[in-house]
Design an enzyme around this catalytic site. Structure first.
Site, short mmCIF file in Angstrom:
data_model
loop_
_atom_site.label_atom_id
_atom_site.label_comp_id
_atom_site.label_asym_id
_atom_site.label_seq_id
_atom_site.Cartn_x
_atom_site.Cartn_y
_atom_site.Cartn_z
N ASP A 8 0.93 -1.09 0.10
CA ASP A 8 -0.11 -0.09 -0.10
C ASP A 8 0.95 1.13 0.05
O ASP A 8 2.04 1.21 0.41
CB ASP A 8 -0.84 0.06 1.13
CG ASP A 8 -1.51 1.32 1.61
OD1 ASP A 8 -2.36 1.58 0.45
OD2 ASP A 8 -1.60 1.80 2.66
N PHE A 9 0.54 2.46 -0.18
CA PHE A 9 1.28 3.76 -0.33
C PHE A 9 0.99 4.59 0.84
O PHE A 9 1.70 4.88 1.54
CB PHE A 9 1.08 4.32 -1.82
CG PHE A 9 1.84 5.57 -1.97
CD1 PHE A 9 3.29 5.27 -1.85
CD2 PHE A 9 1.50 6.70 -2.02
CE1 PHE A 9 4.18 6.50 -2.00
CE2 PHE A 9 2.56 7.95 -2.06
CZ PHE A 9 3.66 7.54 -2.24
N ASP A 10 -0.26 5.00 0.60
CA ASP A 10 -0.50 5.99 1.87
C ASP A 10 -0.41 5.57 3.28
O ASP A 10 -0.97 4.51 3.55
CB ASP A 10 -1.81 6.57 1.64
CG ASP A 10 -2.05 7.64 -0.01
OD1 ASP A 10 -0.88 8.14 -0.26
OD2 ASP A 10 -3.16 7.73 -0.24
N GLU A 17 -1.47 10.83 4.12
CA GLU A 17 -2.35 10.56 3.07
C GLU A 17 -2.46 11.76 1.80
O GLU A 17 -2.67 12.69 2.21
CB GLU A 17 -3.88 10.61 3.62
CG GLU A 17 -4.11 9.65 4.88
CD GLU A 17 -4.08 8.34 4.07
OE1 GLU A 17 -4.76 7.80 3.06
OE2 GLU A 17 -3.46 7.09 4.85
N SER A 96 -1.98 1.60 -4.88
CA SER A 96 -2.43 2.85 -4.14
C SER A 96 -4.17 3.09 -4.47
O SER A 96 -4.28 3.26 -5.63
CB SER A 96 -1.82 3.88 -4.38
OG SER A 96 -1.95 4.78 -3.61
N GLY A 97 -4.94 3.13 -3.41
CA GLY A 97 -6.29 3.86 -3.72
C GLY A 97 -5.86 5.60 -3.99
O GLY A 97 -7.11 6.02 -4.06
N LYS A 141 -7.76 -4.08 -5.09
CA LYS A 141 -6.53 -4.57 -4.76
C LYS A 141 -6.53 -6.17 -4.87
O LYS A 141 -5.58 -6.56 -5.55
CB LYS A 141 -5.95 -4.18 -3.44
CG LYS A 141 -5.70 -2.60 -3.53
CD LYS A 141 -4.99 -2.01 -2.08
CE LYS A 141 -4.78 -0.58 -2.11
NZ LYS A 141 -3.93 -0.21 -0.76
N ASP A 164 -2.27 -1.10 5.75
CA ASP A 164 -3.00 -0.36 7.15
C ASP A 164 -4.10 -0.09 6.88
O ASP A 164 -4.68 0.10 7.92
CB ASP A 164 -2.12 0.93 7.25
CG ASP A 164 -2.66 2.36 6.13
OD1 ASP A 164 -3.21 2.92 6.80
OD2 ASP A 164 -2.76 1.96 5.14
N ASN A 167 -9.50 -1.13 2.62
CA ASN A 167 -9.07 -1.43 1.06
C ASN A 167 -7.96 -2.58 1.05
O ASN A 167 -7.61 -3.11 -0.22
CB ASN A 167 -9.03 -0.34 0.27
CG ASN A 167 -7.78 0.54 0.50
OD1 ASN A 167 -7.25 0.71 1.33
ND2 ASN A 167 -7.47 1.18 -0.75
N ASP A 168 -7.15 -2.62 2.01
CA ASP A 168 -6.02 -3.76 1.91
C ASP A 168 -6.60 -5.26 2.13
O ASP A 168 -5.64 -6.10 2.01
CB ASP A 168 -4.89 -3.26 2.72
CG ASP A 168 -4.18 -2.06 2.55
OD1 ASP A 168 -4.03 -1.67 1.12
OD2 ASP A 168 -3.77 -1.22 3.28
#
Length: 207
Positions: A8-10, A17, A96-97, A141, A164, A167-168
């Protein structure tokens, strides 16, 4: 043996975020943060939240957006963890969302192999408040990881994921090694390893 790592990114590879940082710079930070706060009452889903948040960026300079994307703060330990995984010949991917405008600079800095996110639509160098891409939905994802595993001929046990947020969960369900990084309680309950210190080097110790 792990052959693929999905990040994940953010709030995972990046300390913050992206949408909040963009909104703060445009003077609409409180409006964007309030969408998350009222989510439980309005019953908005992931897609609706994303679209509504991005709508508040309408009118923002796209050049400014790109400048902010270049300066997003990477999480403590991001360089070390990515370097460690690459030394093990593990293919690194970002799901990433958030937005390509944020992940693209980070991918170059961290030597990430591939990334999937969303695009902030712009016209005449101005954000239109619209968004589109591969990571628009709560299950995006998981669906993308299914495709990657099929394309790379990988089994679940050859995949690790680090995230985290809610959506993960979908990518956790498609992964062998699930690592929750400073995550919400629901994701932690589905993880094999929980890291609660904001330092990605802790993952090196754990695995």
């Amino acid at each position: 043996m792990i052959k693929l790592c999905i990040f994940d990114f953010d709030s995972t590879l990046m300390d913050g975020e992206t949408i909040d940082i963009l909104a703060d710079s445009y003077g609409v930070g409180d409006k964007v943060k309030n969408i998350t706060y009222t989510n439980s009452n309005e019953q908005l889903d992931f897609f609706e939240i994303l679209v509504k948040k991005v709508s508040y960026l309408k009118g923002m300079s796209y050049t400014k957006t790109l400048e902010i994307g270049q300066k997003l703060p990477l999480m403590n330990g991001a360089y070390e963890l990515c370097e460690f995984l690459k030394s093990k010949n593990i293919f690194l991917v970002i799901f990433s969302g958030g937005f390509y405008e944020g992940i693209n600079p980070a991918m170059q800095k961290l030597n990430i192999d591939l990334g999937f996110a969303n695009h902030l639509h712009h016209k005449n160098n101005i954000l239109t408040g619209c968004v589109g891409g591969e990571m628009m939905f709560l299950n995006s994802k998981g669906l993308m990881l299914q495709k990657l595993k099929k394309m790379l001929c990988l089994k679940n046990e050859e995949v690790m994921c680090v995230g985290d947020g809610f959506n993960d969960i979908a990518m956790f369900e498609e992964s062998g090694l699930k690592i929750a990084f400073c995550a919400n309680k629901l994701l932690q309950s589905k993880a094999d390893i929980c890291i609660n210190k904001k330092d990605l080097k802790e993952i090196i110790k754990a695995i």
